[in-house]
Every structure is written in C-alpha cells, then in structure tokens.
Write an enzyme that holds these catalytic residues in place. Structure first.
Site, mmCIF file in Angstrom:
data_model
loop_
_atom_site.group_PDB
_atom_site.id
_atom_site.type_symbol
_atom_site.label_atom_id
_atom_site.label_comp_id
_atom_site.label_asym_id
_atom_site.label_seq_id
_atom_site.Cartn_x
_atom_site.Cartn_y
_atom_site.Cartn_z
ATOM 1 C CB SER A 158 6.982 5.017 3.589
ATOM 2 O OG SER A 158 6.473 5.612 2.422
ATOM 3 C CB THR A 210 9.092 8.424 5.989
ATOM 4 O OG1 THR A 210 9.115 7.043 5.615
ATOM 5 C CG2 THR A 210 10.014 8.623 7.182
ATOM 6 C CB ALA A 211 6.593 12.982 4.080
ATOM 7 C CG HIS A 257 8.199 11.352 -4.921
ATOM 8 N ND1 HIS A 257 9.109 10.487 -4.363
ATOM 9 C CD2 HIS A 257 6.990 10.749 -4.792
ATOM 10 C CE1 HIS A 257 8.472 9.408 -3.919
ATOM 11 N NE2 HIS A 257 7.192 9.547 -4.153
#
Length: 298
Positions: free
Chosen positions: A66, A118-119, A173
């Site tokens: 990430s 990163t989310a 995803h």
C-alpha cells in the site's frame, strides 16, 4: 532446465495478493510467459496488509505494498515506476446497512482492512481523524478521534457490516463492485472524494523493490515487472484467468479499473498524486515523518 542452471540464477522472492489486478500483473512472471534471464522468481500470495507488515523486515526482494505502508519503508525499499494501482475518480468505499451521509460516519465504528492500507489513510483524511495508536504498530482496534475502528480481513468486511457487527465498512478490492449484492449502501467513494479535493487520481498501491539489491538488479527486475504487466494487457483474456475466484465479468471490470496506463508507469501526474497524498498524511499528523519518494524506472 537443469538444477545447476536454476541454482545459478538470482532468486527473487515476490509478494503480491491473489486479487485480480495483482494476479493480472504478475501472470507472465508466475507462469513463465516471458524470458527472465538470470533471474528466477518465487511468488508468495498474501493479503496486502500482511505484505505491508512483512516489508518491515525486508524479507522479499519485490513486494506489493500500500502506498500508505510505503511511507514507513523508504529506508529499505524504492518504488517501481510500474505496477501502480490508481483509482482515477474511484477507489475504496465506505458502506453501511442504512443510507447515511459522510458526516453521519463521525462517532461510528468502522470495519477496516488494515491500518497500513491507503484506504485507511484516505478515510482519516476524509473524516478528519488521526489514529491514537500509530498505524505502524500492529493492533486490531483503535480510535481516530472522529471515529473508531476494528481491523478485519478485507473479504470479511461486507459480511461484518451486513451482520451489524460494525456501523460501517471500508471496502477495497472487488468488494467495490459487489457490496450492492448484500443490500449495502455507499456513503463515500474515497477516490471520488480525493479527485474533487485535489483533481488527482487516488494512488492506492504499488510495487516496492529492495534497495540493497543494487541499482543494476533493481532496474532489471523492474523492467521484467513492466514486461509482465504489458504481457497481461496484450493478452487480456489469458491473464484474466489467473486470480482469486471472481465472476469473469466482474474480474474484467475490476482489472480494467486498476490495471491500465497508470500501471505501466506512474507518470508525472501519478507521481504528483503519491507525493500529495503522503504529504497530506504527514501534515495531518497521521504519517510521522515526511516521505522522500524514490522511483525505479527499469
């Protein structure tokens, strides 16, 4: 090939997820579709949060990460200029059982797929949160001030929200394509939110290559990764067969979202997007140190 010839090759241990986009990128390398010369690749498939944490020990020469996770890895790894997963006006999403607005998420418990994703960084920037426990410290629950969170396997989050075990879920995803199948409602698409805020794509993931390999090997291995990505793009139908079980149409759609021109090379705008995201993360107090980015072009 003889065992001796194999043993004489330089061994490259690669970590990536079984998700359709990673599987698509690595298809040619994993299935001997391109000539790798003096290198032999060994593939290890794990979820992205596990790979983020494994990278702290530097055990893999090449690994998916990430971009939030990469902020803590610059001492050991550089970023390959290819292999980006970039959300161009789309990205991770927050979903709930009942319709609500972004402001309604404040004070709620949100199921997340990992603190180094990163989310999770984007969620904090969106909601004005700052984790009280540093993201680098492995933990399963926490408080960001404006919301609380609990870590789950990414592919369990939709079920967790559906069962009411969390008020909302941060999904990555293919969950971005399937949440509606479970009757859940979109609250915010962080990629759209980021685009409105910055006019830039949302940079989610990349591939990191270990610096102690030296410049020549870093360039050569990055070049092979780019060839693998290009092979997938040139042989789309074949490459789509390689990945975790997912309806073919949805796999095709998902790969189209995250394997594209950005993946062949971040480009100037992609690099700007990474720098901006990590700078904002630092200025918000989420990422402790400024991040010096290093890209290997191959």
């Amino acid at each position: 090939m003889s065992n001796t010839a194999t043993e004489n090759k330089i061994q490259i241990h690669v970590g990536h997820s079984p998700d359709p986009d990673d599987a698509f990128m690595f298809h040619a390398l994993a299935n001997d579709k391109i000539e790798t010369g003096k290198y032999q690749f060994h593939h290890e498939l794990q979820d992205i949060e596990t790979l983020n944490r494994r990278a702290f020990s530097g055990e893999l020469e090449l690994t998916a990460v990430s971009l939030h996770g990469y902020a803590y890895l610059t001492d050991k790894y550089a970023l390959c200029a290819c292999g980006a997963s970039m959300g161009d006006d789309y990205g991770p999403m927050v979903v709930t059982r009942e319709p609500m607005g972004i402001e309604d998420l404040k004070g709620k418990k949100i199921a997340i797929p990992g603190t180094l994703t990163t989310a999770f960084l984007g969620l904090n920037l969106c909601l004005g949160g700052v984790p009280k426990t540093p993201a680098k410290e492995e933990h399963s629950t926490g408080d960001c001030g404006t919301f609380t969170y609990e870590v789950y396997e990414f592919d369990e989050i939709l079920n967790v929200v559906e069962r009411g075990e969390a008020d909302a879920g941060l999904i990555i995803h293919e969950g971005q394509l399937t949440y509606g199948d479970q009757g859940l409602h979109l609250v915010v698409d962080l990629g759209k939110w980021w685009m409105e805020k910055t006019s830039l794509p949302f940079p989610l993931g990349g591939n990191a290559i270990r610096k102690d390999m030296g410049a020549e090997q870093m360039d050569e291995v990055t070049k092979l990764l780019r060839e693998s990505i290009q092979f997938g793009l040139d042989n789309r139908k074949e490459a789509l067969q390689y990945g975790r079980n997912l309806d073919h149409a949805k796999a095709d759609e998902f790969v189209g979202m995250y394997v594209n021109d950005w993946t062949v090379d971040f480009g100037d705008r992609g690099r700007e997007a990474v720098a901006r995201l990590l700078q904002e993360g630092h200025e918000a107090g989420i990422i402790p140190e400024p991040v010096e980015l290093e890209f290997i072009s191959g």
